[in-house]
Design a protein around this motif. Structure first.
Motif, PDB file in Angstrom:
ATOM      1  N   GLU A  12       0.842  -1.204   0.000  1.00 50.42           N
ATOM      2  CA  GLU A  12       0.000   0.000   0.000  1.00 50.42           C
ATOM      3  C   GLU A  12       0.877   1.253   0.000  1.00 50.42           C
ATOM      4  OE1 GLU A  12      -3.889   2.016   0.616  1.00 50.42           O
ATOM      5  OE2 GLU A  12      -3.559  -0.122   0.406  1.00 50.42           O
ATOM      6  N   ALA A  13       1.911   1.255   0.835  1.00 51.30           N
ATOM      7  CA  ALA A  13       2.833   2.393   0.891  1.00 51.30           C
ATOM      8  C   ALA A  13       3.584   2.549  -0.431  1.00 51.30           C
ATOM      9  CB  ALA A  13       3.814   2.218   2.053  1.00 51.30           C
ATOM     10  N   PHE A  14       3.986   1.425  -1.043  1.00 50.13           N
ATOM     11  CA  PHE A  14       4.698   1.487  -2.317  1.00 50.13           C
ATOM     12  C   PHE A  14       3.776   2.028  -3.408  1.00 50.13           C
ATOM     13  CE2 PHE A  14       6.826  -0.506  -6.076  1.00 50.13           C
ATOM     14  CZ  PHE A  14       8.018   0.179  -5.968  1.00 50.13           C
ATOM     15  N   CYS A  15       2.528   1.588  -3.426  1.00 50.76           N
ATOM     16  CA  CYS A  15       1.558   2.114  -4.397  1.00 50.76           C
ATOM     17  C   CYS A  15       1.346   3.609  -4.181  1.00 50.76           C
ATOM     18  CB  CYS A  15       0.230   1.361  -4.300  1.00 50.76           C
ATOM     19  SG  CYS A  15       0.288  -0.311  -4.990  1.00 50.76           S
ATOM     20  N   ASP A  16       1.338   4.031  -2.934  1.00 52.15           N
ATOM     21  CA  ASP A  16       1.221   5.458  -2.646  1.00 52.15           C
ATOM     22  C   ASP A  16       2.424   6.221  -3.190  1.00 52.15           C
ATOM     23  OD1 ASP A  16      -0.278   7.625  -1.352  1.00 52.15           O
ATOM     24  OD2 ASP A  16       1.508   7.763  -0.089  1.00 52.15           O
ATOM     25  N   ASP A  17       3.612   5.653  -3.065  1.00 53.53           N
ATOM     26  CA  ASP A  17       4.816   6.277  -3.634  1.00 53.53           C
ATOM     27  C   ASP A  17       4.703   6.401  -5.157  1.00 53.53           C
ATOM     28  OD1 ASP A  17       5.926   6.407  -1.093  1.00 53.53           O
ATOM     29  OD2 ASP A  17       7.260   4.681  -1.400  1.00 53.53           O
ATOM     30  N   ILE A  18       4.177   5.372  -5.793  1.00 51.60           N
ATOM     31  CA  ILE A  18       3.990   5.397  -7.247  1.00 51.60           C
ATOM     32  C   ILE A  18       2.994   6.492  -7.627  1.00 51.60           C
ATOM     33  CG2 ILE A  18       3.152   4.099  -9.247  1.00 51.60           C
ATOM     34  CD1 ILE A  18       4.119   1.532  -7.695  1.00 51.60           C
ATOM     35  N   ALA A  19       1.899   6.589  -6.891  1.00 49.40           N
ATOM     36  CA  ALA A  19       0.896   7.628  -7.159  1.00 49.40           C
ATOM     37  C   ALA A  19       1.512   9.019  -6.999  1.00 49.40           C
ATOM     38  CB  ALA A  19      -0.303   7.453  -6.222  1.00 49.40           C
ATOM     39  N   SER A  29      -3.989  14.270 -11.104  1.00 45.09           N
ATOM     40  CA  SER A  29      -4.574  14.301  -9.763  1.00 45.09           C
ATOM     41  C   SER A  29      -4.293  12.985  -9.046  1.00 45.09           C
ATOM     42  CB  SER A  29      -6.081  14.509  -9.859  1.00 45.09           C
ATOM     43  OG  SER A  29      -6.690  13.360 -10.450  1.00 45.09           O
ATOM     44  N   ARG A  30      -4.438  12.993  -7.734  1.00 41.58           N
ATOM     45  CA  ARG A  30      -4.286  11.749  -6.967  1.00 41.58           C
ATOM     46  C   ARG A  30      -5.323  10.732  -7.425  1.00 41.58           C
ATOM     47  NH1 ARG A  30      -1.926   9.011  -3.201  1.00 41.58           N
ATOM     48  NH2 ARG A  30      -3.111   7.608  -1.891  1.00 41.58           N
ATOM     49  N   GLY A  35      -6.381   5.655  -9.736  1.00 40.58           N
ATOM     50  CA  GLY A  35      -7.206   4.933 -10.704  1.00 40.58           C
ATOM     51  C   GLY A  35      -6.371   4.170 -11.713  1.00 40.58           C
ATOM     52  N   ARG A  36      -5.289   4.769 -12.170  1.00 44.49           N
ATOM     53  CA  ARG A  36      -4.394   4.092 -13.118  1.00 44.49           C
ATOM     54  C   ARG A  36      -3.722   2.879 -12.470  1.00 44.49           C
ATOM     55  NH1 ARG A  36      -2.821   6.616 -17.855  1.00 44.49           N
ATOM     56  NH2 ARG A  36      -3.714   8.678 -18.205  1.00 44.49           N
ATOM     57  N   ILE A  37      -3.293   3.022 -11.228  1.00 46.33           N
ATOM     58  CA  ILE A  37      -2.672   1.906 -10.513  1.00 46.33           C
ATOM     59  C   ILE A  37      -3.692   0.794 -10.294  1.00 46.33           C
ATOM     60  CG2 ILE A  37      -1.610   1.189  -8.335  1.00 46.33           C
ATOM     61  CD1 ILE A  37      -0.421   4.110  -8.257  1.00 46.33           C
ATOM     62  N   ASN A  38      -4.900   1.156  -9.871  1.00 46.68           N
ATOM     63  CA  ASN A  38      -5.960   0.161  -9.677  1.00 46.68           C
ATOM     64  C   ASN A  38      -6.220  -0.605 -10.970  1.00 46.68           C
ATOM     65  OD1 ASN A  38      -6.426   0.720  -6.971  1.00 46.68           O
ATOM     66  ND2 ASN A  38      -8.044   2.183  -7.387  1.00 46.68           N
ATOM     67  N   ARG A  39      -6.313   0.112 -12.078  1.00 50.25           N
ATOM     68  CA  ARG A  39      -6.580  -0.530 -13.366  1.00 50.25           C
ATOM     69  C   ARG A  39      -5.431  -1.462 -13.761  1.00 50.25           C
ATOM     70  NH1 ARG A  39      -7.053   3.374 -18.337  1.00 50.25           N
ATOM     71  NH2 ARG A  39      -4.818   3.481 -17.927  1.00 50.25           N
ATOM     72  N   GLU A  40      -4.203  -1.022 -13.560  1.00 46.79           N
ATOM     73  CA  GLU A  40      -3.031  -1.802 -13.968  1.00 46.79           C
ATOM     74  C   GLU A  40      -2.888  -3.100 -13.179  1.00 46.79           C
ATOM     75  OE1 GLU A  40       0.423  -2.054 -16.470  1.00 46.79           O
ATOM     76  OE2 GLU A  40      -1.219  -0.604 -16.500  1.00 46.79           O
ATOM     77  N   TRP A  41      -3.152  -3.045 -11.888  1.00 46.50           N
ATOM     78  CA  TRP A  41      -2.868  -4.187 -11.027  1.00 46.50           C
ATOM     79  C   TRP A  41      -4.117  -4.773 -10.377  1.00 46.50           C
ATOM     80  CZ3 TRP A  41       1.846  -1.375  -8.470  1.00 46.50           C
ATOM     81  CH2 TRP A  41       2.939  -1.464  -9.346  1.00 46.50           C
TER      82      TRP A  41
END
Length: 85
Positions: A12-19, A29-30, A35-41
């Motif tokens: 979760e923290a790593f995904c936050d870093d990516i965002a 925007s955040r 949304g892009r991360i959610n779609r990708e993974w």
């Protein structure tokens, strides 16, 4: 917007870093970054200490998730962005 992924605290923290990196690099925007991360993974569980995502940096994943798959963002000057949403 929250991540709609199967994560643990570390991923979760790593995904936050990516965002955060997407927001910094591309001015999105955040909500769009998450949304892009959610779609990708969306179908990939991100639980455990030995995940392939940790073999690369947040910058790497931000670039890969944001750009089209065939774009070599590290050398290409004609960058194509994946449409969103």
């Amino acid at each position: 917007m929250k991540f709609d992924l199967d994560t643990d605290a570390t991923s979760e923290a790593f995904c936050d870093d990516i965002a955060q990196e997407m927001m910094r690099l591309f001015g999105v925007s955040r909500e769009e970054a998450v949304g892009r991360i959610n779609r990708e993974w969306k179908d990939k569980p991100l639980i455990g200490d030995v995940l392939i995502i940790y073999h690369e940096t947040a910058n790497y994943w931000a670039q890969c998730i944001y750009h089209e798959e065939d774009v070599m963002w590290w050398i290409d000057q004609h960058l194509r962005v994946k449409p969103y949403p």
